[in-house]
Design a protein around this motif. Structure first.
Motif: not given
Length: 235
Positions: A11-13, A17-19, A21-22
């Protein structure tokens, strides 16, 4: 080839890093889909706009982690091989000949599983027998949920007793090996022996994948001996 479950389920928190993670989710999805994905399918799998998916894929392509085939479908690429080669390289190098001998002696598929976290282990090596008329085949990299399967139970059997642990783990401590049926791969019986963590190696288990429990019990002494041999070779 079996379809692997998601590799992380993370689960992203706000601390991640969102990028990145993607990008990792894209690699996970491609590992599950060896036939490849279109850019639109990648976008849908990750939950981003097609333009964002295109930028992510361009970056992964530049690092040779993905490629596009003649039909414009995205697939995993050769850059991952060099990355994977360094994963537990010392353990894999030492364990490979031990697994090869075990597979040929028993004419069954041998495997090495390592513990990653408190709740998950992963298949690090798989060696199939060369002359067996029939054997079980599966890929390295398959995740295993603790404490399901003979390998997971064998790893736990090398550790102190825990409150509420499965009775089968205690049985594995007494027997010196663990047996399970259909818990990781349907219609497959596993027999495994745990190897405690060492100075440079994680907790692990060496074992066989077989068709029935009688074969598992018959080959258990071979697995015990292979585990003893591997343990002596590790630092």
């Amino acid at each position: 080839m079996p379809e692997f479950p998601r590799l992380t389920g993370v689960e992203l928190d706000a601390g991640m890093s969102k990028t990145l993670h993607h990008g990792l989710v894209i690699l996970e999805e491609l590992a599950r889909r060896p036939e490849g994905l279109t850019v639109t399918e990648v976008a849908d799998a990750v939950g981003v706009h097609r333009t964002v998916a295109h930028r992510l894929l361009r970056t992964l392509e530049a690092h040779r982690l993905v490629r596009r085939d003649e039909h414009k479908r995205v697939r995993l690429s050769t850059g991952l091989v060099s990355l994977a080669e360094s994963v537990e390289h010392g353990l894999r190098t030492v364990a490979l000949p031990v697994l090869e001998r075990l597979a040929e002696t028993t004419q069954a598929t041998a495997h090495l599983v390592v513990r990653e976290t408190e709740t998950q282990a992963r298949v690090l090596l798989v060696v199939e027998p060369r002359r067996a008329p029939m054997h079980i085949a599966f890929q390295p990299g398959q995740p295993i949920e603790m404490p399901r399967g003979s390998a997971a139970m064998a790893i736990l059997a090398t550790e102190p007793v825990l409150d509420g642990e499965r009775p089968e783990v205690g049985q594995a401590r007494r027997d010196g090996y663990a047996i399970s049926a259909g818990e990781v791969v349907p219609s497959t019986v596993g027999v495994s022996v745990g190897i405690p963590s060492g100075r440079t190696t994680p907790s692990a288990a060496i074992g066989l994948s077989l068709f029935d429990e009688d074969s598992a019990r018959r080959t258990a002494p071979d697995v015990v001996e292979a585990a003893r041999e591997l343990r002596a070779l590790l630092p």
